[in-house]
Design an enzyme around this catalytic site. Structure first.
Site, PDB file in Angstrom:
ATOM      1  N   GLU A 159      79.805 -22.509  -0.492  1.00 20.09           N
ATOM      2  CA  GLU A 159      81.107 -22.112  -1.040  1.00 20.09           C
ATOM      3  C   GLU A 159      81.548 -20.735  -0.552  1.00 20.09           C
ATOM      4  OE1 GLU A 159      80.469 -22.574  -5.244  1.00 20.09           O
ATOM      5  OE2 GLU A 159      80.766 -24.743  -5.155  1.00 20.09           O
ATOM      6  N   GLU A 180      79.384 -31.590  -3.477  1.00 19.31           N
ATOM      7  CA  GLU A 180      78.774 -31.364  -4.794  1.00 19.31           C
ATOM      8  C   GLU A 180      79.575 -32.093  -5.845  1.00 19.31           C
ATOM      9  OE1 GLU A 180      78.330 -27.364  -6.099  1.00 19.31           O
ATOM     10  OE2 GLU A 180      77.488 -26.637  -4.225  1.00 19.31           O
TER      11      GLU A 180
END
Length: 916
Positions: free
Chosen positions: A463, A547
């Site tokens: 991220e 995810e």
């Protein structure tokens, strides 16, 4: 050449309790046995692992006992600075050089060998090879003393917790999870220690360092070249004329006709100056029709042994070995879906896998545990693991297990959005402080792992992308070499110039075909969902979700084994209005990061209470497994439903927990599988029949490269009383390769509020290809009808079992029958021979228990155990064969007990020793 692994006989002491210097500890005051302040050490391992082994601290993974362990932020770095001591014997065989090798330490250290000191710089992911030749005694025992220092910036954990605490750990090149996350409590020593393998090697004057093995293909994979390079190091004071030999053999050849013998080669008269090194490209080896390595579910995983030997004056100086797989991995952004797509050996791979943190939060890593972990992923029919950036550069045994089981690996470097520029409180993208150290660790990691066929992708961070100069350096060093990509013989390519060049590098987990592709936080969600919601057109707008997570409560036995009795109460049921009953955990469950099964904000009713209000821990956990199964099966099946049309891949957050956590996880820290494990196992079959929960359309999924013809599907609907409501047959079906085929919608008349659906996909000879069992409720209703009489009136079963010892493993074959008749698959699904009054035997589960007279033993389970099926249901007249395998507990002459229990059956012990 001699290699000695130093994994036993270590002693350790807190540095604050040791008055002697390193010179003294490795000479005149070497500790010879445990006794204050010295204790038996865990190596590989950490300070906390050693303290726990010696009962100097409570188990930080049990209940809330981690709160009783001093945190480094409060007691200082010196508190967790520890001495480790061991000895080794000088071999009688002649050698020129002695090397002390640390595969990894955390974070820095001083090493003393017989009084001589060596300094190891910081960096959790650096290997260290120390030339200790001058310090080794001519004969007898040699003494080693190592003082290991914690990370330079261990950070603090604010009272409210948070992702990576105050983020200071990111200033170092170290694992970031140790400051705690929303699924993990802080690791108090920040994993300080000798956390990976330590070895002593005795060699000749010339050693082999970091060979690089590259396979290329042409003529549609019928021809291949193996190109190799290695660094040769001459540590002597004289020039060395040496030869290097290479030998390649197929590991356990299976005798297939297309296998051909493999060439050997030797190159002699290579001159290396005294004290110098040379990077050498070796002659290419040609292979005709090598056996190809495939991901799990697409084929086998043949591995070839590559052995390099360097000789000086006709004497072996050093030896190196590795197993490789002949395979070609490609990845690109798909034009139609705009998602990242993978192909292996020219065949597209639909990615269905999961995220991985690490095996054990205290770094008690072992080859056996890695094999179990990776084996579980393969058993779930997964084909990829993403190694999350806040954890480790995973170890060689991890990758070896992935090579053997066909699990592709996405390996991230040590950058996370929370700790490197995007967190709360704000962190700094420019961390770590030492960029050169980060790049050195990255380069060393690449050299360690690059020859594994399972390694598919390098990714800069989670991220977030690394600081720009680090990112640019990684892009430059890890860019794909077009000559490797195009195939053919690399006659003019110097492999020594490439750090890797065979697999892609992506900046971050949300870039370049993952999630929104632009770095926006567009993964997730992470909470409980209605199973049918996964199938909605607008559920997830992007093609590859790196995810997506959900619930993960384990079985009641794990709760009792990892928490004090005062914490055995299940969550309280709190009515929050509008029909929502929130499950509110106690303090210990909250500490273990429990995630609720009800979410009023997203309008998800309690997925446990839907079966009726729970009465105790066992009832709660059993109903949780029902919810787990439905949740994760629907997740994977929804991606199956839109394979290649909308989706290219999905990775569950997360498959496992590195401690007894209650957030996510398809198996628990003790290696017991949840219902979610078998929900995924079913949904991720290579050839699979499923029901679209949004449309009620039967769908056929074929992720393989082979068309399936002469197939048929039997779809039957069953009532609570055991009656077959309807049956649909689909004949002479063809399942195209790499495609999901839609059949017809099932119409429900809802004679009851709950019904069962059994789907079977069979080949023309009636062999069962895929079986899938659903329980469904009428819209606006729940599963409460599965309680009451349905649960109380027990269904009789017949179970037979036999066993066979295979090495250390005990294998059991159990056949479970619902009814007295035995039929072929086709007859069973048509209901022939069904006993009058029989009903569905619902949600059955096998387990293996220790046979003990200790009535106070909280947890009798034998773990780990592999099951071909578990958490399964049988319609009237149906039978199912289950394969069970486990290693019986050491030190016991009593045979483990096989138990079968279920929702509406009596618990029974199964005799598997006296089969006829």
């Amino acid at each position: 050449m001699i290699d000695v692994k130093l994994d036993r006989g270590w002693l350790a002491a807190m540095s604050t309790e040791v008055s002697h210097t390193g010179e003294e500890l490795s000479t005149t005051h070497f500790p010879t046995s445990a006794g204050e302040p010295w204790m038996e050490a865990v190596v590989p391992g950490t300070v906390l692992a050693t303290l726990l082994k010696n009962k100097r601290i409570p188990d930080p993974f049990y209940g809330m006992d981690n709160e009783k362990v001093p945190d480094i932020a409060d007691v200082g770095r010196a508190y967790y600075t520890m001495w480790f001591c061991t000895s080794f014997e000088t071999p009688k065989l002649k050698f020129s050089c002695a090397w002390l090798k640390f595969q990894a330490i955390n974070y820095s250290a001083h090493v003393f060998v017989n009084g001589s000191m060596f300094s190891l710089p910081g960096g959790m992911f650096l290997r260290h090879d120390l030339n200790i030749t001058a310090s080794v005694k001519p004969s007898g025992l040699n003494f080693i003393a190592v003082v290991v220092y914690p990370p330079d910036h261990p950070g603090e954990v604010p009272p409210e917790g948070g992702q990576g605490g105050n983020h200071d750990i990111a200033k170092d090149v170290a694992a970031q999870y140790v400051l705690g996350w929303d699924w993990m409590t802080p690791i108090r020593d920040r994993n300080t220690g000798l956390w990976d393998e330590v070895t002593i090697s005795f060699t000749g004057p010339v050693t082999i360092k970091d060979p690089h093995l590259v396979t290329t293909f042409y003529d549609d994979f019928t021809r291949s070249y193996l190109q190799s390079s290695a660094e040769l190091v001459n540590s002597s004071s004289a020039d060395a004329r040496c030869s290097i030999k290479m030998h390649v053999t197929l590991d356990e050849p299976d005798g297939e006709e297309e296998f051909c013998s493999v060439e050997n080669f030797s190159q002699s008269q290579v001159l290396i100056k005294a004290g110098a090194s040379t990077a050498l490209t070796l002659p290419q080896l040609f292979f005709y029709k090598p056996q190809l390595w495939w991901p799990n579910g697409m084929g086998k995983q043949p591995l070839y042994n590559v052995e390099l030997t360097v000789e000086v004056d006709s004497n072996e100086s050093d030896h190196w070995g590795h197993r490789i797989g002949f395979r070609k991995i490609e990845t690109w952004i798909d034009k139609s879906t705009r998602g990242r797509k993978f192909a292996v050996n020219g065949k597209p791979v639909f990615i269905r896998g999961g995220n991985w943190i690490l095996s054990d939060g205290l770094l008690r890593l072992s080859e056996d545990r890695y094999k179990t972990d990776i084996g579980f992923h393969a058993d779930m029919n997964m084909n990829m693991i993403r190694v999350w950036a806040g954890g480790l550069a995973e170890r060689t045994p991890f990758y070896t297990a992935c090579d053997e089981r066909g699990i592709l690996v996405w390996q991230e470097f040590w950058i996370t959005g929370d700790c490197n520029g995007r967190g709360v409180p704000p962190s700094d993208q420019n961390w770590p402080l030492d960029h050169n150290l980060f790049i050195r660790c990255a380069e060393d990691t690449v050299k360690l792992l690059r020859n594994h066929p399972s390694l598919a992708l390098w990714v800069g961070g989670n991220e977030q992308i690394p600081a720009l100069d680090i990112d640019h350096a990684l892009q430059a060093e890890l860019q794909l070499n077009p000559q490797f990509e195009n195939g053919g013989p690399l006659l003019d390519v110097d492999v020594t110039k490439f750090l890797d060049g065979t697999r892609a590098y992506i900046q971050g987990s949300l870039w370049s075909g993952f999630a929104d592709g632009q770095g926006g936080w567009s993964d997730g969600p992470y909470g409980i969902q209605k199973p049918e919601s996964f199938f909605a057109d607008d559920y997830y707008p992007y093609a590859f979700n790196p995810e997506i997570g959900s619930v993960g409560v384990p079985n009641a036995e794990t709760i009792r084994a990892t928490m004090a009795p005062s914490a055995w109460d299940p969550p309280a049921m709190e009515d929050v209005g509008a029909g929502y009953i929130k499950d509110v955990p106690n303090e210990t469950w909250e500490y273990h990061k429990y995630i609720p099964y009800c979410d009023p904000e997203t309008k998800v009713q309690n997925q446990i209470v839907t079966y009726g209000k729970y009465t105790d821990l066992d009832d709660f956990c059993e109903k949780a497994q029902l919810a787990n199964y439905l949740q994760y099966r629907a997740l994977i099946e929804s991606w199956n439903s839109r394979m290649w049309e909308k989706y290219t891949g999905v990775l569950i957050w997360k498959n496992q927990n590195p401690w007894p956590g209650l957030r996510g996880g398809l198996y628990d820290f003790l290696h017991d599988q949840t219902g979610g494990f078998f929900g995924v196992r079913s949904a991720a079959e290579a050839i699979h029949v499923q029901l679209n929960l949004a449309t009620n359309v039967v769908e056929l999924v074929n992720v393989t490269s082979e068309e399936v013809d002469d197939a048929r599907v039997e779809a039957s609907i069953w009532n609570l009383d055991g009656g077959r409501q309807q049956q649909m047959d689909f004949q002479q079906l063809v399942l195209p390769a790499h495609k999901t085929t839609k059949l017809s919608e099932i119409q429900f008349d809802w004679a009851n509020e709950v019904c069962f659906v059994l789907l079977k996909l069979l080949k023309g000879d009636a062999s069962l290809v895929s079986r899938n069992f659903y329980w469904l409720h009428k819209e606006g209703r729940d599963y409460s009808q599965l309680g009451g009489d349905f649960r109380e009136k027990k269904v009789p079963l017949q179970v037979t079992a036999s066993s066979e010892q295979k090495g250390e493993q005990l294998s059991i074959t159990a056949v479970v029958k619902n009814g007295a008749e035995t039929h072929s698959h086709s007859k069973i699904s048509r209901g022939e021979g069904i006993l009058a009054g029989s009903r569905v035997a619902f949600f059955l589960r096998f387990s293996v228990l220790q046979d003990t007279d200790d009535k106070q033993q909280v947890d009798r389970r034998v773990l780990p155990v592999t099951y071909s099926e578990n958490y399964f249901s049988l319609v009237p007249g149906e039978s199912l064969t289950v394969q069970i395998s486990f290693k019986p507990p050491a030190g016991s002459n009593r045979v483990p007990v096989l138990v079968l229990q279920g929702w509406n059956v009596d618990k029974m012990e199964i005799d598997y020793q006296n089969a006829h």
